[in-house]
Motif scaffolding. Structure first.
Motif, PDB file in Angstrom:
ATOM      1  N   ASP A  50       0.876  -1.155   0.000  1.00 26.26           N
ATOM      2  CA  ASP A  50       0.000   0.000   0.000  1.00 26.26           C
ATOM      3  C   ASP A  50       0.915   1.207   0.000  1.00 26.26           C
ATOM      4  N   THR A  51       1.256   1.650  -1.209  1.00 27.33           N
ATOM      5  CA  THR A  51       2.249   2.710  -1.294  1.00 27.33           C
ATOM      6  C   THR A  51       1.629   4.098  -1.178  1.00 27.33           C
ATOM      7  N   ALA A  52       0.537   4.326  -1.899  1.00 28.96           N
ATOM      8  CA  ALA A  52      -0.041   5.674  -1.950  1.00 28.96           C
ATOM      9  C   ALA A  52      -0.790   6.001  -0.666  1.00 28.96           C
ATOM     10  N   ASP A  53      -0.759   7.304  -0.310  1.00 24.59           N
ATOM     11  CA  ASP A  53      -1.492   7.783   0.861  1.00 24.59           C
ATOM     12  C   ASP A  53      -2.989   7.799   0.538  1.00 24.59           C
ATOM     13  N   GLU A  54      -3.805   7.556   1.559  1.00 25.37           N
ATOM     14  CA  GLU A  54      -5.254   7.619   1.453  1.00 25.37           C
ATOM     15  C   GLU A  54      -5.859   6.643   0.434  1.00 25.37           C
ATOM     16  N   THR A  55      -5.183   5.498   0.220  1.00 17.52           N
ATOM     17  CA  THR A  55      -5.829   4.440  -0.560  1.00 17.52           C
ATOM     18  C   THR A  55      -6.056   3.252   0.359  1.00 17.52           C
ATOM     19  N   LEU A  56      -7.031   2.426   0.001  1.00 17.02           N
ATOM     20  CA  LEU A  56      -7.311   1.243   0.811  1.00 17.02           C
ATOM     21  C   LEU A  56      -6.173   0.235   0.677  1.00 17.02           C
ATOM     22  N   ALA A  57      -5.747  -0.341   1.756  1.00 19.59           N
ATOM     23  CA  ALA A  57      -4.656  -1.316   1.737  1.00 19.59           C
ATOM     24  C   ALA A  57      -5.213  -2.737   1.720  1.00 19.59           C
ATOM     25  N   PHE A  58      -6.530  -2.843   1.447  1.00 18.60           N
ATOM     26  CA  PHE A  58      -7.153  -4.166   1.434  1.00 18.60           C
ATOM     27  C   PHE A  58      -7.998  -4.315   0.178  1.00 18.60           C
ATOM     28  N   ASP A  59      -8.094  -5.555  -0.291  1.00 22.40           N
ATOM     29  CA  ASP A  59      -8.996  -5.861  -1.406  1.00 22.40           C
ATOM     30  C   ASP A  59     -10.256  -6.506  -0.850  1.00 22.40           C
ATOM     31  N   PHE A  60     -11.381  -6.180  -1.472  1.00 18.78           N
ATOM     32  CA  PHE A  60     -12.647  -6.729  -0.995  1.00 18.78           C
ATOM     33  C   PHE A  60     -13.299  -7.547  -2.099  1.00 18.78           C
ATOM     34  N   ALA A  61     -13.838  -8.681  -1.721  1.00 16.98           N
ATOM     35  CA  ALA A  61     -14.472  -9.550  -2.704  1.00 16.98           C
ATOM     36  C   ALA A  61     -15.808  -8.988  -3.152  1.00 16.98           C
ATOM     37  N   ALA A  62     -16.491  -8.259  -2.283  1.00 13.37           N
ATOM     38  CA  ALA A  62     -17.805  -7.721  -2.632  1.00 13.37           C
ATOM     39  C   ALA A  62     -18.008  -6.363  -1.964  1.00 13.37           C
ATOM     40  N   VAL A  63     -18.911  -5.558  -2.555  1.00  9.97           N
ATOM     41  CA  VAL A  63     -19.244  -4.242  -2.001  1.00  9.97           C
ATOM     42  C   VAL A  63     -20.252  -4.457  -0.874  1.00  9.97           C
ATOM     43  N   LEU A  64     -19.743  -4.674   0.323  1.00 13.35           N
ATOM     44  CA  LEU A  64     -20.630  -5.050   1.416  1.00 13.35           C
ATOM     45  C   LEU A  64     -20.785  -3.984   2.497  1.00 13.35           C
ATOM     46  N   GLY A  65     -20.093  -2.858   2.341  1.00 11.78           N
ATOM     47  CA  GLY A  65     -20.257  -1.768   3.316  1.00 11.78           C
ATOM     48  C   GLY A  65     -19.961  -2.208   4.731  1.00 11.78           C
ATOM     49  N   ALA A  66     -21.000  -2.126   5.583  1.00 11.26           N
ATOM     50  CA  ALA A  66     -20.810  -2.446   7.001  1.00 11.26           C
ATOM     51  C   ALA A  66     -21.196  -3.887   7.314  1.00 11.26           C
ATOM     52  N   SER A  67     -21.394  -4.711   6.278  1.00 10.28           N
ATOM     53  CA  SER A  67     -21.835  -6.082   6.538  1.00 10.28           C
ATOM     54  C   SER A  67     -20.692  -7.045   6.843  1.00 10.28           C
ATOM     55  N   TYR A  68     -19.460  -6.611   6.650  1.00 12.26           N
ATOM     56  CA  TYR A  68     -18.327  -7.448   7.050  1.00 12.26           C
ATOM     57  C   TYR A  68     -18.275  -7.530   8.580  1.00 12.26           C
ATOM     58  N   VAL A  69     -17.746  -8.613   9.074  1.00  9.14           N
ATOM     59  CA  VAL A  69     -17.609  -8.772  10.529  1.00  9.14           C
ATOM     60  C   VAL A  69     -16.681  -7.690  11.084  1.00  9.14           C
ATOM     61  N   ALA A  70     -15.624  -7.377  10.335  1.00  7.84           N
ATOM     62  CA  ALA A  70     -14.649  -6.388  10.790  1.00  7.84           C
ATOM     63  C   ALA A  70     -15.238  -4.984  10.867  1.00  7.84           C
ATOM     64  N   ALA A  71     -16.429  -4.796  10.287  1.00  5.70           N
ATOM     65  CA  ALA A  71     -17.058  -3.485  10.340  1.00  5.70           C
ATOM     66  C   ALA A  71     -17.701  -3.251  11.701  1.00  5.70           C
ATOM     67  N   ASP A  72     -18.021  -4.328  12.387  1.00  7.46           N
ATOM     68  CA  ASP A  72     -18.694  -4.206  13.686  1.00  7.46           C
ATOM     69  C   ASP A  72     -18.189  -5.305  14.622  1.00  7.46           C
ATOM     70  N   PRO A  73     -16.907  -5.233  14.996  1.00  9.36           N
ATOM     71  CA  PRO A  73     -16.315  -6.331  15.787  1.00  9.36           C
ATOM     72  C   PRO A  73     -17.004  -6.499  17.147  1.00  9.36           C
ATOM     73  N   ASP A  74     -17.043  -7.721  17.600  1.00 12.11           N
ATOM     74  CA  ASP A  74     -17.659  -8.006  18.897  1.00 12.11           C
ATOM     75  C   ASP A  74     -16.713  -7.555  20.013  1.00 12.11           C
ATOM     76  N   PRO A  75     -17.118  -6.617  20.829  1.00  9.38           N
ATOM     77  CA  PRO A  75     -16.198  -6.076  21.844  1.00  9.38           C
ATOM     78  C   PRO A  75     -15.766  -7.122  22.868  1.00  9.38           C
ATOM     79  N   HIS A  76     -16.632  -8.123  23.130  1.00 13.25           N
ATOM     80  CA  HIS A  76     -16.270  -9.140  24.127  1.00 13.25           C
ATOM     81  C   HIS A  76     -15.166 -10.041  23.598  1.00 13.25           C
TER      82      HIS A  76
END
Lengths: 191, 412
Positions: B360-386
């Protein structure tokens, strides 16, 4: 000689009755009054960030009484809950202290200028009783409208007018509109 | 930093703060009394064009206060963002105003004047206040029947400048000119209907009118401070906070804060829409940098326990947004440390569908690839605090400041 000694001390003695029965002095020039009011309003904004107000205290006193009589009821109505839910004291709020000051200031000025008197102000052609009834009904209506519009002539028209709130200017013109609209039908009351 | 308005509660404590309010109220009551506002026939005469005292006192007060307020903001003494500007609720304002007008002509007072009348022992003033107590109680009990109307047609902190789309100086000048025209018209009405002799009016009032116009012109000439001016006045102090990194929240602390129900957390994602749609932290709002100014008024009306966290892919854009909001005097604004990339590095947990990029060389670019446009539906979008409790180390930075700007006016 005897007359003199009798009248002299009476003249200089402080009389509470006299204090409240003096001839009232004329009111200040309205523009001067406005300038002074504007300076008080500006200082309020400058020092506290708040303008002036009055109707807010009415609702807080009313909720305070309601909370004494029926605390459970207050805790169930969201509008009241905001001011007096649980242990919140509705009188522990800045506007209440502005109003205490308003009462003291009005009383002081009235005393200085001989206008603090137990009397009824009314138009020449109605009885005191009619005036009292109208004052009561008018008070109910005004306060109801002030709650709906979230502020009265002080909190909306005066304060919001000076801070250039668009909504306050609308409220201000609505107040004048309502009063002018009905004035003709009540001309006998005031003239 | 602008000095005024003062943060009274923090400076002198609650008892002394209330004493200040009491003194202001004293001035208010005193001036209303000397202006004749405890006398109902004097007030009512306004509506029969005989004596326009109400109009003169009120509008003089409004324009004098207005000119002084905007001179102070122009000179950088007073912060306009920190003073209470009544939010606009159009229709409840209009209907409430009309009811108030009816109450005015029937009862002869308004709440402020009735309190002054009662304080000078006017029986009708005392009765009006008692009626007022009944009126507010009736409103409290009946509000539930028209809640939608009461809370509807809401425009937030809308100023005349926003509404007319004119600069502050022009609006101030227009209001002064309108008031002077109304005074002139009012005096003509008093002469014709009230049979008043205008020659007895003090000539000094022309000087006053002149002073108001000059004041308004000065406001127009100086102009109001722009966001960049506001930033410049506080830059040295705020740049230090950035360097010390005391305004950067690490992912671990943000996760904990997301589940702290005592706080009103507002997460603002300032990234491009495509990135936001691809992946964003649950419950974060998408507001691109250039749209941020429109939201400032609303942010000021948020309750005191509000915490703002700005989010971008890395830190550049979110730091820019931070500077903007801080310059607009928004309290408790923080930046997500390392942005979304740091968040994902922390909470990715080998989730399927998310792939770390090799470089991830450039500033302000995503350093991850996503398989689908899922917004907040990924688990990592709302991790379980416990699940994460005790697993992430972080240095806490959030310190909630007392709010300086009022969140309600004289009517709450």
């Amino acid at each position: 000689m005897t007359v003199d000694t009798q009248t002299q001390p009476r003249k200089s003695r402080f009389s509470l009755k006299k204090l409240f029965q003096r001839e009232g002095k004329p009111y200040t020039n309205p523009y001067l009054g406005g300038i002074l009011l504007g300076i008080v309003l500006f200082l309020s904004f400058l020092i506290t960030g708040q303008g002036l107000g009055a109707s807010g205290t009415l609702s807080r006193v009313a909720v305070f009484v309601e909370d004494l009589v029926a605390p459970d009821h207050v805790d169930r109505v969201p509008y009241l809950l905001e001011m007096a839910g649980g242990k919140t004291n509705p009188l522990d709020y800045w506007i209440v202290f502005v109003t205490i000051g308003t009462i003291l200031g009005g009383f002081t000025s009235g005393l200085i200028h001989g206008r603090t008197k137990w009397e009824t102000t009314r138009g020449p052609n109605i009885s005191n009783r009619t005036r009292w009834m109208l004052a009561f009904v008018g008070g109910i209506l005004f306060a109801y409208g002030a709650r709906m519009a979230r502020g009265c002539t002080s909190g909306q028209a005066l304060s919001g007018g000076a801070s250039l709130s668009a909504g306050s200017w609308v409220v201000m013109f609505a107040i004048f509109g309502g009063a002018y609209g009905l004035a003709y039908f009540l001309r006998k009351v005031w003239n | 930093m602008t000095i005024f308005p003062l943060h009274l509660e923090a400076l002198i404590g609650k008892p002394l703060m209330y004493l200040v309010y009491l003194l202001i109220g004293f001035g208010f009551g005193y001036v209303l009394e000397i202006s004749g506002f405890s006398d109902s026939p004097v007030l009512a005469a306004q509506f029969y064009f005989k004596d326009l005292r109400v109009l003169k006192v009120m509008f003089t007060a409004i324009v004098v206060a207005m000119v002084l307020i905007f001179l102070s903001t122009a000179l950088g003494i007073l912060d306009y963002n920190l003073i209470w500007v009544n939010p606009t609720y159009l229709w409840s304002g209009i209907i409430g105003g009309l009811i108030m007008g009816v109450g005015f002509i029937v009862g002869g007072f308004c709440p402020g004047t009735s309190i002054v009348a009662a304080s000078t022992l006017k029986i009708d003033g005392i009765i009006f206040v008692l009626g007022g107590l009944v009126g507010v109680t009736l409103f409290g009990e009946s509000e539930k029947f028209f809640q939608e109307f009461y809370h509807g047609s809401y425009y937030g902190r809308l100023t005349l400048m926003d509404f007319l789309n004119l600069p502050t100086g022009i609006v101030v000048l227009l209001v002064v000119l309108m008031a002077l025209f109304m005074f002139w018209g009012g005096e003509q009405l008093e002469r014709i209907i009230g049979k008043k002799d205008l020659s007895k009016e003090p000539a000094l009032r022309y000087a006053g009118a002149g002073a108001l116009v000059v004041g308004a012109l000065v406001v127009l000439l100086i102009g109001q401070p722009a966001n960049s001016d506001r930033w410049d006045s506080m830059a040295s102090q705020q740049e230090r906070r950035l360097q010390e990194r005391s305004v950067y929240v690490q992912p671990g602390e943000l996760l904990q804060t997301m589940h702290d129900h005592k706080l009103n957390l507002i997460m603002i994602d300032v990234r491009p829409e495509t990135d936001y749609n691809m992946f964003h932290i649950a419950r974060s709002r998408h507001i691109p940098l250039e749209e941020l100014p429109e939201y400032v008024g609303g942010f000021h009306l948020e309750p005191a326990r509000t915490l703002f966290v700005l989010i971008s892919n890395d830190e550049t854009t979110s730091t820019q947004a931070w500077k903007y909001l801080v310059a607009e005097s928004i309290p408790n604004v923080y930046i997500l440390d390392g942005g979304i990339n740091h968040w994902l590095t922390t909470f990715w947990d080998n989730e399927a569908g998310i792939e770390p990029q090799v470089a991830d060389t450039a500033d302000e670019t995503l350093a991850f690839d996503f398989a689908a446009v899922l917004g907040a539906s990924y688990v990592a979008a709302d991790p379980d605090p416990h699940q994460w409790e005790g697993k992430i180390e972080y240095i806490p930075t959030i310190k909630m400041d007392l709010k300086r700007a009022p969140t309600s006016g004289g009517c709450g």
